[in-house]
Design a protein around this motif. Structure first.
Motif, mmCIF file in Angstrom:
data_model
loop_
_atom_site.group_PDB
_atom_site.id
_atom_site.type_symbol
_atom_site.label_atom_id
_atom_site.label_comp_id
_atom_site.label_asym_id
_atom_site.label_seq_id
_atom_site.Cartn_x
_atom_site.Cartn_y
_atom_site.Cartn_z
ATOM 1 N N GLY A 191 50.632 83.231 55.979
ATOM 2 C CA GLY A 191 51.058 82.406 54.832
ATOM 3 C C GLY A 191 51.676 83.205 53.699
ATOM 4 O O GLY A 191 51.565 82.836 52.526
ATOM 5 N N ILE A 192 52.387 84.276 54.040
ATOM 6 C CA ILE A 192 52.926 85.174 53.004
ATOM 7 C C ILE A 192 53.917 84.468 52.066
ATOM 8 O O ILE A 192 53.984 84.772 50.870
ATOM 9 N N TYR A 193 54.663 83.487 52.616
ATOM 10 C CA TYR A 193 55.656 82.807 51.766
ATOM 11 C C TYR A 193 54.984 82.119 50.580
ATOM 12 O O TYR A 193 55.435 82.238 49.439
ATOM 13 N N LEU A 194 53.896 81.387 50.867
ATOM 14 C CA LEU A 194 53.231 80.640 49.798
ATOM 15 C C LEU A 194 52.707 81.594 48.711
ATOM 16 O O LEU A 194 52.800 81.303 47.519
ATOM 17 N N LYS A 195 52.180 82.750 49.159
ATOM 18 C CA LYS A 195 51.663 83.719 48.169
ATOM 19 C C LYS A 195 52.778 84.250 47.279
ATOM 20 O O LYS A 195 52.663 84.289 46.054
ATOM 21 N N GLN A 196 53.891 84.641 47.933
ATOM 22 C CA GLN A 196 55.011 85.187 47.158
ATOM 23 C C GLN A 196 55.597 84.121 46.231
ATOM 24 O O GLN A 196 55.913 84.396 45.064
ATOM 25 N N ALA A 197 55.722 82.892 46.773
ATOM 26 C CA ALA A 197 56.310 81.814 45.976
ATOM 27 C C ALA A 197 55.454 81.534 44.743
ATOM 28 O O ALA A 197 55.976 81.353 43.635
ATOM 29 N N LYS A 198 54.126 81.535 44.908
ATOM 30 C CA LYS A 198 53.220 81.248 43.792
ATOM 31 C C LYS A 198 53.399 82.274 42.681
ATOM 32 O O LYS A 198 53.420 81.932 41.491
ATOM 33 N N GLN A 199 53.554 83.538 43.096
ATOM 34 C CA GLN A 199 53.698 84.616 42.096
ATOM 35 C C GLN A 199 55.034 84.600 41.373
ATOM 36 O O GLN A 199 55.122 84.903 40.194
ATOM 37 N N PRO A 215 55.295 71.574 42.635
ATOM 38 C CA PRO A 215 55.287 71.304 41.183
ATOM 39 C C PRO A 215 55.906 72.457 40.380
ATOM 40 O O PRO A 215 56.634 72.214 39.414
ATOM 41 N N ASP A 216 55.641 73.692 40.811
ATOM 42 C CA ASP A 216 56.252 74.843 40.129
ATOM 43 C C ASP A 216 57.771 74.849 40.314
ATOM 44 O O ASP A 216 58.524 75.177 39.397
ATOM 45 N N MET A 217 58.221 74.504 41.535
ATOM 46 C CA MET A 217 59.676 74.446 41.793
ATOM 47 C C MET A 217 60.322 73.418 40.872
ATOM 48 O O MET A 217 61.386 73.655 40.304
ATOM 49 N N GLU A 218 59.653 72.269 40.729
ATOM 50 C CA GLU A 218 60.233 71.204 39.904
ATOM 51 C C GLU A 218 60.276 71.612 38.435
ATOM 52 O O GLU A 218 61.220 71.274 37.724
ATOM 53 N N LYS A 219 59.251 72.377 38.019
ATOM 54 C CA LYS A 219 59.265 72.891 36.633
ATOM 55 C C LYS A 219 60.485 73.776 36.388
ATOM 56 O O LYS A 219 61.026 73.831 35.296
ATOM 57 N N HIS A 268 65.406 69.966 42.365
ATOM 58 C CA HIS A 268 65.213 68.595 42.856
ATOM 59 C C HIS A 268 64.644 68.712 44.267
ATOM 60 O O HIS A 268 65.289 69.263 45.155
ATOM 61 N N VAL A 269 63.428 68.202 44.468
ATOM 62 C CA VAL A 269 62.749 68.384 45.763
ATOM 63 C C VAL A 269 62.425 67.038 46.397
ATOM 64 O O VAL A 269 61.907 66.138 45.732
#
Lengths: 285, 285
Positions: free
Chosen positions: B195-203, B244-248, B252-253
């Protein structure tokens, strides 16, 4: 003489280059026309032929007859390629014959009617339609022999239609179930002529034998803005009153609803799901 | 001289006949190859060019880059034709570039990993993958200029990928959002490398600006028999924690689940729905 030689070289250069550029081109089919004596007009159709799979040089593939053919040809050819190469599917490589329209209302409807989608009839409206039986005869007595002359076909065949062409598909299943093996009717226009198909089907179904035949029928259930339609209740009637009778007469039926699709968008998701659902193979992993 | 003239006539007859037989053939694209300095190998790609619509002779159309391209090319070309001719859709005619694979695990994954789908690592497994950044550079620094040499392209572009290629699509959105306008990730392999993508994306998400960009992401939620997968909970994490972070950051998702599809069948329904959902036009009737 010299200038002629040069001209010759240029021309031959042109010829030699043609197969090379031809190799780089991705073809999916050929366009044809034929004169129909039954319809008394020129009709156009397209043919896609799959490459023979390994070890199947002598095998002849089924034919999928696709109504409203030009609109869906590229996608449906893509679907047949996808499913016939998938381990999860028992769908064979298919010849796809796209039948192009001249007058779809005339060709796909079983009766001449002035009734609107909501069942109302206004005195000023001219009745139209009613050519389904004639178009069926064109498909089976003229087009099918023509296809067999051009391509080595297997004995199995599929009939696929959306909207008016979906209604036509159901009508052929009712009147001439022997003509095809698999019938796919996507959002069929059951409202035609105040629901005449459901009435006829209810009366005649008990006389039929559908052994070995299969039907996929799907409906878009997303409301179109500003279109009055009794299609949704007719779809429910088909499920509640007609399909049990079909199953009694040995038809294998899959019935689906597409809540995210409207009439105009359901054809391709419906055909994809129809192939998937009818030809699903038990996955080994 | 006379024999030369006759030869010339035969040859010219041959030339003249070629366009006639060419007219009967339905082409959807052309095959090409190029040598990639970045990947140090020959790469193949296919191009579909739409016919110019009436009054759009000078208009250049967007480019849809389709990963795992040969598998989906016919269908996706069909979808672009269908939606660009539909009144219900604002989808423009699109150039479709299918990118063919040599080593998809290497090219589409962002890190080198031996972890399985369920997150476990066994000592005997050799780590693989990690070439995503290099493949991104091939796509944008080598392939895109090559496409622009061959075809007049508009400035807009779309990146579409399924499975590993869906993960790659999300990774490009995160690392290089400026590179495309629309991103479609169908059942992206979020399980890669635990799940490396989710970790990197969160950071990293808070540093990004996605103004003007759009993402369609879809997951198949039908369980595959005998495949252990933590993909379903990762899909939920993407929705709850990352989107939610992407939308912030002004992305547009559209996020969808396909309960009737498995990983192997969701790509085409997903791409169809993605185009439909992202480019839906308010219907007038």
């Amino acid at each position: 003489m010299k200038s002629l030689h040069i001209l010759l070289l240029i021309i031959m250069g042109g010829i030699i280059s043609i197969p090379a550029s031809g190799q780089d081109s991705i073809h999916i089919g050929t366009r044809h026309t034929m004169f129909s004596q039954i319809l008394n007009e020129e009709r156009a159709y397209w043919i896609y032929q799959p490459e023979k799979q390994a070890g199947e040089a002598d095998k002849n593939y089924p034919v999928l007859y696709l109504l409203d053919g030009d609109v869906f040809f590229h996608s449906v050819v893509g679907f047949t390629r996808f499913f016939s190469s998938s381990r999860a599917s028992a769908f064979p490589p298919c010849i796809v014959v796209a039948v192009l329209n001249t007058d779809r209302t005339r060709d796909f409807t079983p009766s001449c009617s002035a009734a609107h989608r909501d069942g109302t009839v206004h005195s000023e409206d001219k009745p139209q339609g009613g050519g389904a039986e004639k178009f069926y005869r064109f498909l089976t007595e003229e087009l099918r022999p023509e296809i067999r002359k051009r391509v080595s076909t297997g004995s199995q065949s599929l009939l696929v239609g959306h909207s008016y062409a979906g209604l036509f598909t159901l009508q052929v299943l009712l009147d001439h179930p022997e003509a095809f093996d698999t019938f796919m009717a996507i959002d069929p226009s059951l409202w035609w002529d105040q629901g005449i198909y459901l009435k006829q089907a209810k009366q005649e179904m008990h006389k039929k034998d559908f052994a070995g035949k299969q039907l996929y029928v799907a409906f878009a259930t997303q409301q179109r803005p500003n279109v009055k339609l009794n299609q949704f209740s007719l779809a429910d009637s088909l499920k509640a009153k007609i399909i049990p009778d079909m199953e009694k007469q040995h038809l294998h039926v899959i019935y689906k609803k597409f809540p995210e699709e409207m009439h105009g968008t359901v054809a391709l998701p419906g055909i994809f799901d129809g192939i998937k659902s009818l030809f699903r193979r038990q996955l080994r992993q």
